[in-house]
Design a protein around this motif. Structure first.
Motif, PDB file in Angstrom:
ATOM      1  N   GLU A 197      39.112  44.543  30.013  1.00  0.00           N
ATOM      2  CA  GLU A 197      38.283  44.257  31.182  1.00  0.00           C
ATOM      3  C   GLU A 197      37.008  45.103  31.141  1.00  0.00           C
ATOM      4  O   GLU A 197      37.045  46.294  30.823  1.00  0.00           O
ATOM      5  N   ASN A 198      35.876  44.474  31.477  1.00  0.00           N
ATOM      6  CA  ASN A 198      34.558  45.124  31.492  1.00  0.00           C
ATOM      7  C   ASN A 198      34.070  45.564  30.118  1.00  0.00           C
ATOM      8  O   ASN A 198      33.170  46.391  30.009  1.00  0.00           O
ATOM      9  N   ARG A 199      34.680  45.047  29.053  1.00  0.00           N
ATOM     10  CA  ARG A 199      34.181  45.369  27.712  1.00  0.00           C
ATOM     11  C   ARG A 199      33.480  44.144  27.139  1.00  0.00           C
ATOM     12  O   ARG A 199      33.720  43.022  27.585  1.00  0.00           O
ATOM     13  N   THR A 200      32.629  44.380  26.145  1.00  0.00           N
ATOM     14  CA  THR A 200      31.933  43.235  25.567  1.00  0.00           C
ATOM     15  C   THR A 200      32.941  42.349  24.850  1.00  0.00           C
ATOM     16  O   THR A 200      33.957  42.829  24.350  1.00  0.00           O
ATOM     17  N   GLY A 201      32.652  41.041  24.819  1.00  0.00           N
ATOM     18  CA  GLY A 201      33.568  40.114  24.158  1.00  0.00           C
ATOM     19  C   GLY A 201      34.690  39.655  25.055  1.00  0.00           C
ATOM     20  O   GLY A 201      35.641  39.030  24.577  1.00  0.00           O
ATOM     21  N   PHE A 202      34.616  39.975  26.332  1.00  0.00           N
ATOM     22  CA  PHE A 202      35.678  39.558  27.260  1.00  0.00           C
ATOM     23  C   PHE A 202      35.072  39.005  28.534  1.00  0.00           C
ATOM     24  O   PHE A 202      34.276  39.660  29.194  1.00  0.00           O
ATOM     25  N   LEU A 203      35.414  37.752  28.834  1.00  0.00           N
ATOM     26  CA  LEU A 203      34.925  37.118  30.069  1.00  0.00           C
ATOM     27  C   LEU A 203      36.123  36.737  30.931  1.00  0.00           C
ATOM     28  O   LEU A 203      36.999  35.985  30.491  1.00  0.00           O
ATOM     29  N   LEU A 204      36.167  37.281  32.118  1.00  0.00           N
ATOM     30  CA  LEU A 204      37.276  36.990  33.030  1.00  0.00           C
ATOM     31  C   LEU A 204      36.847  35.913  34.014  1.00  0.00           C
ATOM     32  O   LEU A 204      35.817  36.037  34.682  1.00  0.00           O
ATOM     33  N   LEU A 205      37.614  34.828  34.087  1.00  0.00           N
ATOM     34  CA  LEU A 205      37.343  33.769  35.063  1.00  0.00           C
ATOM     35  C   LEU A 205      38.538  33.639  35.991  1.00  0.00           C
ATOM     36  O   LEU A 205      39.685  33.723  35.543  1.00  0.00           O
ATOM     37  N   ARG A 206      38.250  33.456  37.278  1.00  0.00           N
ATOM     38  CA  ARG A 206      39.338  33.164  38.211  1.00  0.00           C
ATOM     39  C   ARG A 206      39.367  31.663  38.478  1.00  0.00           C
ATOM     40  O   ARG A 206      38.331  31.065  38.787  1.00  0.00           O
ATOM     41  N   TYR A 207      40.550  31.089  38.368  1.00  0.00           N
ATOM     42  CA  TYR A 207      40.728  29.664  38.628  1.00  0.00           C
ATOM     43  C   TYR A 207      40.172  29.303  40.000  1.00  0.00           C
ATOM     44  O   TYR A 207      39.503  28.285  40.169  1.00  0.00           O
ATOM     45  N   GLU A 208      40.409  30.146  40.975  1.00  0.00           N
ATOM     46  CA  GLU A 208      39.966  29.883  42.346  1.00  0.00           C
ATOM     47  C   GLU A 208      38.441  29.855  42.440  1.00  0.00           C
ATOM     48  O   GLU A 208      37.890  29.050  43.192  1.00  0.00           O
ATOM     49  N   ASP A 209      37.765  30.710  41.669  1.00  0.00           N
ATOM     50  CA  ASP A 209      36.297  30.688  41.652  1.00  0.00           C
ATOM     51  C   ASP A 209      35.789  29.405  41.000  1.00  0.00           C
ATOM     52  O   ASP A 209      34.754  28.864  41.394  1.00  0.00           O
ATOM     53  N   MET A 210      36.528  28.954  39.998  1.00  0.00           N
ATOM     54  CA  MET A 210      36.135  27.714  39.326  1.00  0.00           C
ATOM     55  C   MET A 210      36.268  26.536  40.279  1.00  0.00           C
ATOM     56  O   MET A 210      35.456  25.612  40.273  1.00  0.00           O
ATOM     57  N   LEU A 211      37.320  26.550  41.101  1.00  0.00           N
ATOM     58  CA  LEU A 211      37.494  25.478  42.089  1.00  0.00           C
ATOM     59  C   LEU A 211      36.347  25.493  43.092  1.00  0.00           C
ATOM     60  O   LEU A 211      35.847  24.452  43.506  1.00  0.00           O
ATOM     61  N   GLU A 212      35.960  26.705  43.467  1.00  0.00           N
ATOM     62  CA  GLU A 212      34.924  26.848  44.473  1.00  0.00           C
ATOM     63  C   GLU A 212      33.577  26.342  43.954  1.00  0.00           C
ATOM     64  O   GLU A 212      32.855  25.649  44.656  1.00  0.00           O
ATOM     65  N   ASP A 213      33.253  26.701  42.720  1.00  0.00           N
ATOM     66  CA  ASP A 213      31.964  26.307  42.147  1.00  0.00           C
ATOM     67  C   ASP A 213      32.065  26.303  40.613  1.00  0.00           C
ATOM     68  O   ASP A 213      31.736  27.286  39.955  1.00  0.00           O
ATOM     69  N   ALA A 214      32.519  25.182  40.099  1.00  0.00           N
ATOM     70  CA  ALA A 214      32.764  25.089  38.650  1.00  0.00           C
ATOM     71  C   ALA A 214      31.469  25.291  37.863  1.00  0.00           C
ATOM     72  O   ALA A 214      31.470  25.941  36.818  1.00  0.00           O
TER      73      ALA A 214
END
Lengths: 291, 307
Positions: free
Chosen positions: A158-175
């Motif tokens: 987490e918070n390192r380069t090469g890592f992207l965290l997505l929340r499913y709920e955020d995607m639902l809100e605004d894909a």
């Protein structure tokens, strides 16, 4: 011995599913998540984003975003690079570029409950509390428990380069907003139209229509019940009506702290017993009684 | 082709190295750590606790507490249950019971440097500073275990605080061996008498292990055919980094893993890193604003390595 000889031959010829033993290349990108966390939706979104000339469906998704649990070692090796690989694996240090999708475990448990009905692993009348107990213990999938899978990635990357965290709920809100993050992570130029197309082509309705005609073509739905859909509610918060209170309590007591860390509001914060993202956590373990 | 056939036969006969394809049994216990963190010492301690009638040596340790990453599948199948198995693997959800040993990464790096020379992975002339860079970014030849931070964090945060997980600090084991050994015994379900604890510590002491290494190094899978002029059992102490590592190297390690180090009670000496780690830990603490004793303050309290 005979069985091992046959398996050994398959291995030598590259006909087995590599799964966790996949040969990783430095330019591989991984779409990772615990099962039932929006991985397939994310695959569709990303494939539609990266290959706008090919409308994605269930017959080509395994080629566009290859799955080392569904394809053979040989097929995986022949994929054009850079590969965008789908996987549910817990932490693996060889994966250097990772898009990790996380979803509220209360919804994940409910979704997996229905998915196991679909696959005929449990009966329709199977008690949800019993399923959730197995879910918490990590017995319902080979990728660790939800908490182990998520924590193994977050704690290391987490918070390192090469890592992207997505929340499913955020995607639902605004894909579109979330997929823009993916575009910049992959360094793909993405204009509004390209993003809008990717979102439209990957909508739950679109995927449901595709599933109806193509379920028999796809490795994950091929020999499963037709009356339970793979693309289910595609919503957040279904657990509030779909899970009994006792099951919710089990989940929150096991992973409440990790859930809070991810921004999932708890029904009963007091139930949380394991504070593994707390500052005093390691200290408690070092001094605590052995178990 | 010949290579392919050899592989098929190796696999069919179970001669392949077990490693991550090891068939795990529900009653297995694993002794896990990043390399150079006191794993061998712990193996000896556990072996001597479990079978006091047979003192652990480098000649029998692979039978008493086998190394899943050095032995074959077949060999591992032949060990009778319940097995106690040594591993350096990063998080693996299949391991049912785990004793995890963590050591100050600044000392681990120093020890690993000597080890890499012993294994002829690097020349004696390879600059230590450059090696520390390799260590931090995971460019070592023996990189199959993830970086120190990845290995430690994957276990501690995925499995920690669950039943069946015992976290040990190498520095605590050096400072108060009896107490930590008691925790190991309890975890293994051994009702250890004070005599057994004492015998175990004597038999597994650095001096005793050094003596054994002299005569048995050629019999042990991990030291055989390696340079004999660099010992496997090194200083067996804590805090050597303070005099041996350059400040830039210390800063490099701390800036990579300061947060995890602070959580484990290792005092950070690079000021800016320490402050960042403190902030990070605080922001991770989302619920209870209770004890924010982290970073430097905790270091003074109990994280000071004792040698």
């Amino acid at each position: 011995m005979m069985q091992r000889l046959i398996r050994g031959m398959q291995r030598a010829l590259g006909l087995h599913h590599p799964g966790r033993n996949l040969e990783v290349w430095p330019d591989d990108v991984f779409i990772l998540s615990f099962p039932k966390s929006g991985n397939t939706w994310t695959r569709f979104l990303i494939a539609n984003l990266v290959y706008p000339e090919t409308p994605v469906d269930f017959s080509n998704i395994n080629r566009l975003t290859p799955d080392p649990e569904a394809l053979s070692k040989r097929e995986m090796a022949r994929m054009p690079r850079p590969r965008i690989i789908k996987s549910h694996q817990y932490f693996d240090p060889r994966y250097k570029r990772v898009i990790y999708v996380v979803r509220d475990p209360r919804d994940v448990a409910l979704s997996q409950f229905h998915f196991h009905r679909k696959r005929g692993l449990i009966e329709d009348g199977y008690p949800p509390e019993k399923f959730v107990a197995r879910f918490v213990a990590g017995e319902t999938s080979p990728y660790g428990s939800w908490g182990e899978n998520v924590a193994s990635w977050l704690a290391t990357r987490e918070n390192r380069t090469g890592f992207l965290l997505l929340r499913y709920e955020d995607m639902l809100e605004d894909a579109a907003r979330e997929i823009k993050k993916v575009a910049s992570f992959l360094e793909i130029p993405a204009d509004a139209e390209r993003i809008a197309n990717a979102v439209r082509r990957s909508s739950a309705d679109e995927m449901r229509t595709l599933e109806k005609s193509q379920a028999h073509l796809w490795s994950s739905t091929k020999s499963t019940r037709r009356d339970v859909p793979f693309v289910r509610s595609a919503q957040a918060g279904g657990w509030k009506t779909g899970l009994p209170e006792g099951a919710v309590a089990q989940l929150e007591s096991a992973w409440g702290h990790l859930m809070t860390h991810l921004g999932y509001e708890l029904l009963s914060p007091a139930r949380t017993t394991i504070k593994n993202f707390d500052s005093g956590f390691a200290e408690t373990m070092l001094n605590g009684p052995s178990r | 082709m010949i290579y392919g056939i050899r592989r098929i036969l190796k696999y069919a006969l179970g001669r392949d190295i077990a490693g991550r394809t090891l068939a795990v049994r529900p009653d297995d216990t694993f002794i896990v750590s990043y390399p150079r963190s006191g794993n061998t010492w712990t193996r000896f301690l556990v072996a001597n606790l479990l079978r006091p009638q047979e003192a652990a040596t480098f000649a029998n340790i692979e039978r008493l507490v086998p190394d899943a990453e050095a032995q074959s599948s077949r060999y591992m199948r032949g060990i009778s249950s319940p097995r106690t198995i040594k591993s350096h693997s990063y998080f693996d959800p299949r391991y049912p019971r785990v004793i995890y040993i963590v050591r100050d990464p600044r000392d681990v790096a120093l020890s690993y440097y000597d080890f890499s020379r012993k294994y002829r992975h690097i020349e004696d002339s390879y600059p230590l500073e450059r090696y520390i860079g390799d260590f931090v970014t995971g460019r070592l030849i023996s990189a199959g275990w993830g970086t120190w931070g990845e290995n430690v964090a994957s276990w501690v945060f995925a499995r920690g605080a669950r039943p069946g997980f015992l976290l040990l600090r190498y520095e605590d084991m050096k400072a108060r061996p009896e107490q930590e050994l008691k925790r190991v015994a309890e975890f293994m379900g051994i009702d250890a008498s004070p005599e057994l604890l004492k015998t175990t510590l004597d038999r597994s002491s650095a001096d005793s292990m050094r003596e054994m290494e002299k005569t048995q190094a050629k019999d042990w899978v991990s030291t055989k055919d390696k340079r004999a002029d660099i010992p496997f059992i090194r200083t067996a102490s804590a805090g050597a980094w303070r005099s041996k590592l350059r400040p830039e190297s210390v800063a490099e390690i701390e800036s990579a893993w300061g947060n995890v180090m602070a959580q484990l009670g290792y005092e950070l000496v690079t000021r800016t890193v320490a402050r960042n780690a403190e902030r990070k830990v605080e922001s991770a603490e989302t619920q209870s604003a209770a004890t924010a004793v982290v970073g430097e303050s905790r270091g003074e309290q109990r994280g000071e390595p004792r040698g």
